[in-house]
Design a protein around this motif. Structure first.
Motif, PDB file in Angstrom:
ATOM      1  N   GLU A   1       0.832  -1.211   0.000  1.00 54.84           N
ATOM      2  CA  GLU A   1       0.000   0.000   0.000  1.00 54.84           C
ATOM      3  C   GLU A   1       0.863   1.255   0.000  1.00 54.84           C
ATOM      4  O   GLU A   1       0.530   2.247  -0.668  1.00 54.84           O
ATOM      5  N   ASP A   2       1.977   1.222   0.717  1.00 59.42           N
ATOM      6  CA  ASP A   2       2.898   2.362   0.710  1.00 59.42           C
ATOM      7  C   ASP A   2       3.451   2.599  -0.692  1.00 59.42           C
ATOM      8  O   ASP A   2       3.537   3.748  -1.153  1.00 59.42           O
ATOM      9  N   ALA A   3       3.813   1.505  -1.386  1.00 62.53           N
ATOM     10  CA  ALA A   3       4.360   1.642  -2.741  1.00 62.53           C
ATOM     11  C   ALA A   3       3.320   2.214  -3.698  1.00 62.53           C
ATOM     12  O   ALA A   3       3.619   3.119  -4.499  1.00 62.53           O
ATOM     13  N   VAL A   4       2.103   1.712  -3.619  1.00 61.10           N
ATOM     14  CA  VAL A   4       1.045   2.204  -4.515  1.00 61.10           C
ATOM     15  C   VAL A   4       0.757   3.673  -4.242  1.00 61.10           C
ATOM     16  O   VAL A   4       0.585   4.483  -5.167  1.00 61.10           O
ATOM     17  N   HIS A   5       0.718   4.046  -2.965  1.00 62.45           N
ATOM     18  CA  HIS A   5       0.468   5.440  -2.598  1.00 62.45           C
ATOM     19  C   HIS A   5       1.539   6.364  -3.176  1.00 62.45           C
ATOM     20  O   HIS A   5       1.256   7.525  -3.532  1.00 62.45           O
TER      21      HIS A   5
ATOM     22  N   ALA B   1       3.692   3.402  -7.358  1.00 64.79           N
ATOM     23  CA  ALA B   1       3.957   2.089  -7.956  1.00 64.79           C
ATOM     24  C   ALA B   1       2.716   1.560  -8.651  1.00 64.79           C
ATOM     25  O   ALA B   1       1.578   1.902  -8.299  1.00 64.79           O
ATOM     26  N   THR B   2       2.953   0.693  -9.631  1.00 64.36           N
ATOM     27  CA  THR B   2       1.864   0.048 -10.373  1.00 64.36           C
ATOM     28  C   THR B   2       1.797  -1.421 -10.003  1.00 64.36           C
ATOM     29  O   THR B   2       2.815  -2.120 -10.053  1.00 64.36           O
ATOM     30  N   VAL B   3       0.617  -1.891  -9.630  1.00 60.82           N
ATOM     31  CA  VAL B   3       0.418  -3.308  -9.327  1.00 60.82           C
ATOM     32  C   VAL B   3       0.119  -4.021 -10.636  1.00 60.82           C
ATOM     33  O   VAL B   3      -0.903  -3.760 -11.284  1.00 60.82           O
TER      34      VAL B   3
ATOM     35  N   THR C   1       5.696  -2.563 -10.481  1.00 59.46           N
ATOM     36  CA  THR C   1       6.627  -1.794 -11.306  1.00 59.46           C
ATOM     37  C   THR C   1       6.507  -0.316 -10.922  1.00 59.46           C
ATOM     38  O   THR C   1       5.685   0.052 -10.089  1.00 59.46           O
ATOM     39  N   ASP C   2       7.351   0.499 -11.534  1.00 60.31           N
ATOM     40  CA  ASP C   2       7.383   1.944 -11.236  1.00 60.31           C
ATOM     41  C   ASP C   2       7.692   2.194  -9.763  1.00 60.31           C
ATOM     42  O   ASP C   2       7.145   3.109  -9.136  1.00 60.31           O
ATOM     43  N   VAL C   3       8.585   1.374  -9.209  1.00 58.69           N
ATOM     44  CA  VAL C   3       8.966   1.553  -7.809  1.00 58.69           C
ATOM     45  C   VAL C   3      10.240   2.395  -7.724  1.00 58.69           C
ATOM     46  O   VAL C   3      10.994   2.507  -8.682  1.00 58.69           O
ATOM     47  N   ASP C   4      10.449   2.985  -6.564  1.00 56.86           N
ATOM     48  CA  ASP C   4      11.672   3.756  -6.343  1.00 56.86           C
ATOM     49  C   ASP C   4      12.128   3.575  -4.904  1.00 56.86           C
ATOM     50  O   ASP C   4      11.450   2.929  -4.091  1.00 56.86           O
ATOM     51  N   ASP C   5      13.269   4.155  -4.579  1.00 54.37           N
ATOM     52  CA  ASP C   5      13.900   3.902  -3.295  1.00 54.37           C
ATOM     53  C   ASP C   5      13.307   4.692  -2.139  1.00 54.37           C
ATOM     54  O   ASP C   5      13.825   4.647  -1.018  1.00 54.37           O
ATOM     55  N   THR C   6      12.202   5.420  -2.371  1.00 56.24           N
ATOM     56  CA  THR C   6      11.481   6.035  -1.257  1.00 56.24           C
ATOM     57  C   THR C   6      10.476   5.072  -0.642  1.00 56.24           C
ATOM     58  O   THR C   6       9.894   5.373   0.403  1.00 56.24           O
ATOM     59  N   MET C   7      10.274   3.923  -1.280  1.00 55.41           N
ATOM     60  CA  MET C   7       9.207   3.005  -0.879  1.00 55.41           C
ATOM     61  C   MET C   7       9.719   1.949   0.096  1.00 55.41           C
ATOM     62  O   MET C   7      10.829   1.440  -0.050  1.00 55.41           O
ATOM     63  N   LEU C   8       8.894   1.589   1.063  1.00 61.10           N
ATOM     64  CA  LEU C   8       9.259   0.559   2.026  1.00 61.10           C
ATOM     65  C   LEU C   8       9.605  -0.751   1.349  1.00 61.10           C
ATOM     66  O   LEU C   8      10.497  -1.484   1.797  1.00 61.10           O
ATOM     67  N   VAL C   9       8.931  -1.052   0.264  1.00 63.38           N
ATOM     68  CA  VAL C   9       9.138  -2.328  -0.412  1.00 63.38           C
ATOM     69  C   VAL C   9      10.526  -2.442  -1.029  1.00 63.38           C
ATOM     70  O   VAL C   9      10.970  -3.537  -1.379  1.00 63.38           O
ATOM     71  N   MET C  10      11.238  -1.314  -1.105  1.00 65.11           N
ATOM     72  CA  MET C  10      12.593  -1.328  -1.629  1.00 65.11           C
ATOM     73  C   MET C  10      13.656  -1.118  -0.551  1.00 65.11           C
ATOM     74  O   MET C  10      14.849  -1.265  -0.827  1.00 65.11           O
ATOM     75  N   THR C  11      13.251  -0.796   0.658  1.00 68.31           N
ATOM     76  CA  THR C  11      14.233  -0.475   1.695  1.00 68.31           C
ATOM     77  C   THR C  11      14.137  -1.351   2.928  1.00 68.31           C
ATOM     78  O   THR C  11      15.135  -1.564   3.608  1.00 68.31           O
ATOM     79  N   GLU C  12      12.956  -1.860   3.251  1.00 67.20           N
ATOM     80  CA  GLU C  12      12.765  -2.695   4.430  1.00 67.20           C
ATOM     81  C   GLU C  12      12.452  -4.131   4.016  1.00 67.20           C
ATOM     82  O   GLU C  12      11.879  -4.364   2.944  1.00 67.20           O
ATOM     83  N   GLU C  13      12.805  -5.069   4.879  1.00 71.59           N
ATOM     84  CA  GLU C  13      12.539  -6.476   4.582  1.00 71.59           C
ATOM     85  C   GLU C  13      11.031  -6.719   4.582  1.00 71.59           C
ATOM     86  O   GLU C  13      10.356  -6.520   5.584  1.00 71.59           O
TER      87      GLU C  13
ATOM     88  N   PHE D   1       9.497  -9.790   3.423  1.00 69.97           N
ATOM     89  CA  PHE D   1       9.284 -11.169   3.856  1.00 69.97           C
ATOM     90  C   PHE D   1       7.904 -11.660   3.444  1.00 69.97           C
ATOM     91  O   PHE D   1       7.153 -12.228   4.236  1.00 69.97           O
ATOM     92  N   GLY D   2       7.593 -11.435   2.187  1.00 72.01           N
ATOM     93  CA  GLY D   2       6.315 -11.868   1.649  1.00 72.01           C
ATOM     94  C   GLY D   2       6.413 -12.004   0.145  1.00 72.01           C
ATOM     95  O   GLY D   2       7.446 -11.677  -0.463  1.00 72.01           O
ATOM     96  N   PRO D   3       5.340 -12.455  -0.519  1.00 72.97           N
ATOM     97  CA  PRO D   3       5.399 -12.771  -1.950  1.00 72.97           C
ATOM     98  C   PRO D   3       5.247 -11.537  -2.833  1.00 72.97           C
ATOM     99  O   PRO D   3       4.275 -11.402  -3.589  1.00 72.97           O
ATOM    100  N   VAL D   4       6.215 -10.633  -2.744  1.00 70.03           N
ATOM    101  CA  VAL D   4       6.160  -9.377  -3.488  1.00 70.03           C
ATOM    102  C   VAL D   4       7.444  -9.212  -4.287  1.00 70.03           C
ATOM    103  O   VAL D   4       8.539  -9.310  -3.727  1.00 70.03           O
ATOM    104  N   ALA D   5       7.301  -8.947  -5.585  1.00 71.30           N
ATOM    105  CA  ALA D   5       8.450  -8.771  -6.476  1.00 71.30           C
ATOM    106  C   ALA D   5       8.416  -7.361  -7.062  1.00 71.30           C
ATOM    107  O   ALA D   5       7.708  -7.110  -8.042  1.00 71.30           O
ATOM    108  N   PRO D   6       9.166  -6.407  -6.491  1.00 71.04           N
ATOM    109  CA  PRO D   6       9.233  -5.060  -7.044  1.00 71.04           C
ATOM    110  C   PRO D   6      10.321  -4.968  -8.115  1.00 71.04           C
ATOM    111  O   PRO D   6      11.458  -5.389  -7.891  1.00 71.04           O
ATOM    112  N   VAL D   7       9.979  -4.421  -9.268  1.00 72.36           N
ATOM    113  CA  VAL D   7      10.889  -4.390 -10.415  1.00 72.36           C
ATOM    114  C   VAL D   7      11.281  -2.949 -10.733  1.00 72.36           C
ATOM    115  O   VAL D   7      10.425  -2.074 -10.871  1.00 72.36           O
ATOM    116  N   VAL D   8      12.603  -2.740 -10.876  1.00 68.69           N
ATOM    117  CA  VAL D   8      13.153  -1.444 -11.285  1.00 68.69           C
ATOM    118  C   VAL D   8      13.833  -1.638 -12.634  1.00 68.69           C
ATOM    119  O   VAL D   8      14.669  -2.541 -12.787  1.00 68.69           O
TER     120      VAL D   8
END
Length: 479
Positions: A337-341, A344-346, A366-378, A380-387
């Motif tokens: 949810e943080d990434a989408v906010h 990011a695109t699901v 996709t469309d993720v960046d390094d401000t997002m939790l999904v790119m900086t914090e662990e 530990f779930g089935p999430v694949a963020p692509v840069v």
């Protein structure tokens, strides 16, 4: 409702503590086991039992100790299906996946114990004039192993081989979220004839673990878990001037070069990101793909993600079981949810399904960046963020830009790029095969992912203390 007990010496005992912990099946949200957490007094008795047994265990020959470990491994193999079913019920791992990892860990236990047969417990060096120095490596004594919930049986087996084969005794504290399979594992050790007191088991939460790590007679703590808990363990052992081996969190990167097959690589990455519902310390949590193949790669990754069928892990068709509990699922949901906010695109997944159990679908962002939790914090779930990156070099640089350093994976055919990847700050760098390597592998986590080299001879170095005995020629007799 199953009641779990502690193994202290030769007896299974009730706790003297009053705090009751319940174990819940994450696929049904139903409680099926409970136990009273070990008190400091219980922990003390377990350490004492281990200390009492240690001299007798160390007095056996290396061959005899390895023989006991092999007998236990044989019993584990005979009960691997049962253990996989227990893991499934306590933390959601599909039975087939669990069986594969348990079989691999059992083989690893045998291989690690067998290394004791060639490890130089005694070395001799000679000097001028008849001088000689013997280097003798002694067992430390009582050691502690604290394991996480994501691989209950494999994590115990992965730590114990060198500790036991070197002549140490052990007190194990498994995660309070998945202790049932570990209890059964220790019952199998008893039935295999492992001497009483060599293995002891205490069940509990953080306070039980703290009592164990702070016990003055524990000479080494082997801990796998979060960075925050690892800092506490390191502080406790540091204050006592005792050793610790820490394997902590990860935010493992993947760098995908332009020259690889985008479809085959995407399928491999999907496996590394989603297997065990992404609950692996070395899961692929940051994916950097070269722009020349990015479109094909993402399309294939989304297609692969959709093959990870949600369901109860006891069902043969299930590929993706539930997360271990509601707390873990909330972490995954919060990261997405943080990434989408933030823009990011699901591409697939990304929402909690309407069904009982702590399920979350395989998700590609996709469309993720390094401000997002999904790119900086662990996550530990089935999430694949692509840069998407313009070059392999940028992908490598961004892969290195993290406070974690557990492992990394690179897909490339370019020899120069393979050479460059070797400099990534990580304990393990896999090239073109995630989770590759055998029992001879040596590694030490980098940065916040831990400390202490392990694997092969390094595990025996950590499990022993060297003493040098220097012999000089006796003085000549005088008349």
């Amino acid at each position: 409702m199953q009641t779990l007990r502690h193994l202290i010496g030769e007896r299974w005992e009730e706790s003297t503590g009053a705090d009751i912990v319940t174990v819940v099946d994450p696929a049904t949200e139903e409680a099926f086991a409970h136990f009273a957490a070990a008190s400091p007094a219980d922990v003390g008795r377990a350490v004492t039992a281990a200390a009492d047994a240690q001299p007798r265990w160390a007095a056996l020959t290396v061959t005899e100790r390895v023989g006991h470990i092999d007998a236990w491994a044989e019993t584990i193999t005979a009960h691997a299906a049962e253990l996989a079913e227990l893991e499934c019920r306590e933390m959601g791992k599909p039975v087939g996946v669990g069986r594969t990892f348990i079989d691999g860990a059992t083989a690893g236990l045998r291989a690690a114990a067998a290394q004791a047969l060639t490890y130089p417990f005694t070395e001799t060096m000679t000097g001028p004039g008849g001088e000689r120095t013997d280097i003798v490596r002694h067992p430390l004594g009582v050691t502690a192993v604290i394991t996480p919930w994501n691989f209950p049986v494999p994590m115990v087996l992965g730590a114990l081989g060198p500790l036991l084969a070197a002549g140490n005794t052990v007190v194990v504290k498994p995660s309070e979220r998945s202790p049932v399979s570990t209890v059964r594992l220790f019952e199998l050790a008893e039935s295999a004839g492992l001497p009483a007191g060599v293995l002891n088991l205490v069940l509990g939460e953080g306070r039980t673990g703290a009592a164990l790590t702070e016990h003055e007679d524990v000479q080494l703590v082997h801990f796998t878990g979060s960075v925050a808990a690892g800092r506490s363990v390191g502080g406790a052992t540091g204050r006592r001037l005792r050793r610790c081996v820490l394997e902590l969190g990860g935010k493992d990167p993947v760098v995908v070069d332009a020259g690889v097959d985008p479809v085959a690589t995407a399928q491999a990455v999907a496996f590394g990101a989603f297997i065990n519902t992404g609950q692996i310390c070395t899961s692929m949590e940051r994916i950097y793909v070269h722009e020349r193949i990015a479109d094909e790669f993402v399309e294939a990754l989304v297609a692969a993600a959709r093959t990870f069928t949600l369901g109860d892990g006891t069902e043969p068709a299930t590929v993706l079981g539930p997360l271990v509990d509601e707390r873990q699922r909330d972490t995954v949901r919060r990261h997405v949810e943080d990434a989408v906010h933030k823009g990011a695109t699901v591409r697939t997944g990304g929402a909690v399904p309407e069904r009982p159990g702590y399920f979350y679908p395989a998700t590609v962002l996709t469309d993720v960046d390094d401000t997002m939790l999904v790119m900086t914090e662990e996550t530990f779930g089935p999430v694949a963020p692509v840069v998407v990156v313009p070059s392999f070099e940028e992908g490598l640089a961004r892969a290195a830009d993290s406070r974690y350093g557990l492992a990394a994976t690179v897909y490339t055919h370019d020899p120069a790029h393979i050479t460059a990847a070797a400099h990534l700050p990580a304990g393990v760098v896999w090239v073109n095969q995630w989770q590759g390597g055998g029992p001879e592998r040596l590694y030490e986590p980098a940065r916040d992912s831990g400390m202490g080299a392990t694997g092969a001879h390094a595990a025996y170095d950590a499990a022993t203390r060297p003493t040098s005995i220097h012999h000089a020629p006796a003085p000549a007799a005088t008349r």
